[in-house]
Design a protein around this motif. Structure first.
Motif, PDB file in Angstrom:
ATOM      1  N   SER A   1       0.848  -1.189   0.000  1.00  0.00           N
ATOM      2  CA  SER A   1       0.000   0.000   0.000  1.00  0.00           C
ATOM      3  C   SER A   1       0.885   1.241   0.000  1.00  0.00           C
ATOM      4  O   SER A   1       2.056   1.185   0.368  1.00  0.00           O
ATOM      5  CB  SER A   1      -0.957   0.011   1.199  1.00  0.00           C
ATOM      6  N   PHE A   2       0.293   2.335  -0.426  1.00  0.00           N
ATOM      7  CA  PHE A   2       1.017   3.589  -0.552  1.00  0.00           C
ATOM      8  C   PHE A   2       0.228   4.686   0.151  1.00  0.00           C
ATOM      9  O   PHE A   2      -0.978   4.590   0.296  1.00  0.00           O
ATOM     10  CB  PHE A   2       1.164   3.961  -2.035  1.00  0.00           C
ATOM     11  N   THR A   3       0.928   5.742   0.570  1.00  0.00           N
ATOM     12  CA  THR A   3       0.275   6.884   1.203  1.00  0.00           C
ATOM     13  C   THR A   3       0.233   8.038   0.217  1.00  0.00           C
ATOM     14  O   THR A   3       1.266   8.435  -0.332  1.00  0.00           O
ATOM     15  CB  THR A   3       1.032   7.314   2.477  1.00  0.00           C
ATOM     16  N   LEU A   4      -0.961   8.563  -0.011  1.00  0.00           N
ATOM     17  CA  LEU A   4      -1.180   9.691  -0.908  1.00  0.00           C
ATOM     18  C   LEU A   4      -1.359  10.936  -0.050  1.00  0.00           C
ATOM     19  O   LEU A   4      -2.251  10.984   0.804  1.00  0.00           O
ATOM     20  CB  LEU A   4      -2.421   9.436  -1.760  1.00  0.00           C
TER      21      LEU A   4
ATOM     22  N   SER B  86      -4.068   1.269  -2.474  1.00  0.00           N
ATOM     23  CA  SER B  86      -3.669  -0.129  -2.432  1.00  0.00           C
ATOM     24  C   SER B  86      -2.822  -0.451  -3.654  1.00  0.00           C
ATOM     25  O   SER B  86      -2.749   0.312  -4.602  1.00  0.00           O
ATOM     26  CB  SER B  86      -4.881  -1.049  -2.336  1.00  0.00           C
ATOM     27  N   ASN B  87      -2.181  -1.588  -3.609  1.00  0.00           N
ATOM     28  CA  ASN B  87      -1.305  -2.004  -4.707  1.00  0.00           C
ATOM     29  C   ASN B  87      -2.133  -2.728  -5.761  1.00  0.00           C
ATOM     30  O   ASN B  87      -1.897  -3.879  -6.075  1.00  0.00           O
ATOM     31  CB  ASN B  87      -0.189  -2.892  -4.166  1.00  0.00           C
ATOM     32  N   ASN B  88      -3.154  -2.035  -6.296  1.00  0.00           N
ATOM     33  CA  ASN B  88      -4.030  -2.638  -7.308  1.00  0.00           C
ATOM     34  C   ASN B  88      -4.328  -1.662  -8.445  1.00  0.00           C
ATOM     35  O   ASN B  88      -5.421  -1.657  -8.994  1.00  0.00           O
ATOM     36  CB  ASN B  88      -5.325  -3.132  -6.672  1.00  0.00           C
TER      37      ASN B  88
ATOM     38  N   THR C 276      -2.741   3.495 -13.096  1.00  0.00           N
ATOM     39  CA  THR C 276      -3.811   4.417 -12.731  1.00  0.00           C
ATOM     40  C   THR C 276      -4.607   3.836 -11.571  1.00  0.00           C
ATOM     41  O   THR C 276      -5.060   2.692 -11.638  1.00  0.00           O
ATOM     42  CB  THR C 276      -4.761   4.656 -13.927  1.00  0.00           C
ATOM     43  N   TRP C 277      -4.780   4.630 -10.521  1.00  0.00           N
ATOM     44  CA  TRP C 277      -5.604   4.231  -9.387  1.00  0.00           C
ATOM     45  C   TRP C 277      -6.993   4.841  -9.539  1.00  0.00           C
ATOM     46  O   TRP C 277      -7.215   5.698 -10.394  1.00  0.00           O
ATOM     47  CB  TRP C 277      -4.982   4.724  -8.071  1.00  0.00           C
ATOM     48  N   ALA C 278      -7.913   4.434  -8.705  1.00  0.00           N
ATOM     49  CA  ALA C 278      -9.261   5.006  -8.708  1.00  0.00           C
ATOM     50  C   ALA C 278      -9.187   6.486  -8.332  1.00  0.00           C
ATOM     51  O   ALA C 278      -8.278   6.915  -7.611  1.00  0.00           O
ATOM     52  CB  ALA C 278     -10.145   4.268  -7.703  1.00  0.00           C
ATOM     53  N   ALA C 279     -10.144   7.264  -8.830  1.00  0.00           N
ATOM     54  CA  ALA C 279     -10.223   8.680  -8.473  1.00  0.00           C
ATOM     55  C   ALA C 279     -10.319   8.823  -6.951  1.00  0.00           C
ATOM     56  O   ALA C 279     -10.989   8.024  -6.279  1.00  0.00           O
ATOM     57  CB  ALA C 279     -11.427   9.322  -9.145  1.00  0.00           C
TER      58      ALA C 279
END
Length: 138
Positions: A26-29, A61-63, A76-79
């Motif tokens: 997982s990543f922190t935005l 998340s890493n998806n 690209t991640w979800a908006a």
């Protein structure tokens, strides 16, 4: 608005791909408010992070969806949407975002149009993306 891969982020990616570093799950935005131009030497504390007004970091998340966009590989991640309860501390303006893997700055980007939340219910939405270049600067 171009995504910047700082030195520490590039090293982490290479260590995950070709070294013994475990894959991040997982990543922190985080949103930032300073006008510093993203640079190679940036680290996780380079920028002034948004504060107040109901702001909170988000977890990615890493998806991410990975696909070619005009021949360029893009994750690209979800908006992501933030709903503010009022102005940020000192009426700050959001100028960009950074993504961390643990405490390492992975990538960062400034917005073409900054956003200044002022009222309860103000919203900001954008879609985080990370693109690999095709050898031609964009």
């Amino acid at each position: 608005m171009a995504t910047k891969l700082p030195d520490v982020g590039g090293q982490l990616m290479l260590n995950v791909l070709f070294g013994a570093t475990a894959k991040t799950t997982s990543f922190t935005l985080q949103l930032f408010t300073d006008a510093n131009v993203p640079a190679d030497g940036d680290i996780n504390t380079t920028h002034t992070l948004a504060a107040g007004g109901g702001y909170a970091d988000k977890t990615l998340s890493n998806n991410a969806t990975v696909a070619l966009e005009s021949g360029i590989p893009v994750a690209t991640w979800a908006a992501q949407t933030w709903t503010f309860t009022g102005a940020l501390t000192s009426g700050a303006t959001i100028r960009g975002y950074q993504v961390l893997a643990g405490t390492t700055l992975l990538f960062e980007e400034t917005f073409g149009t900054p956003f200044t939340p002022a009222n309860n219910g103000d919203q900001m939405t954008f879609t985080p993306k990370f693109a690999l270049g095709n050898g031609t600067p964009t």
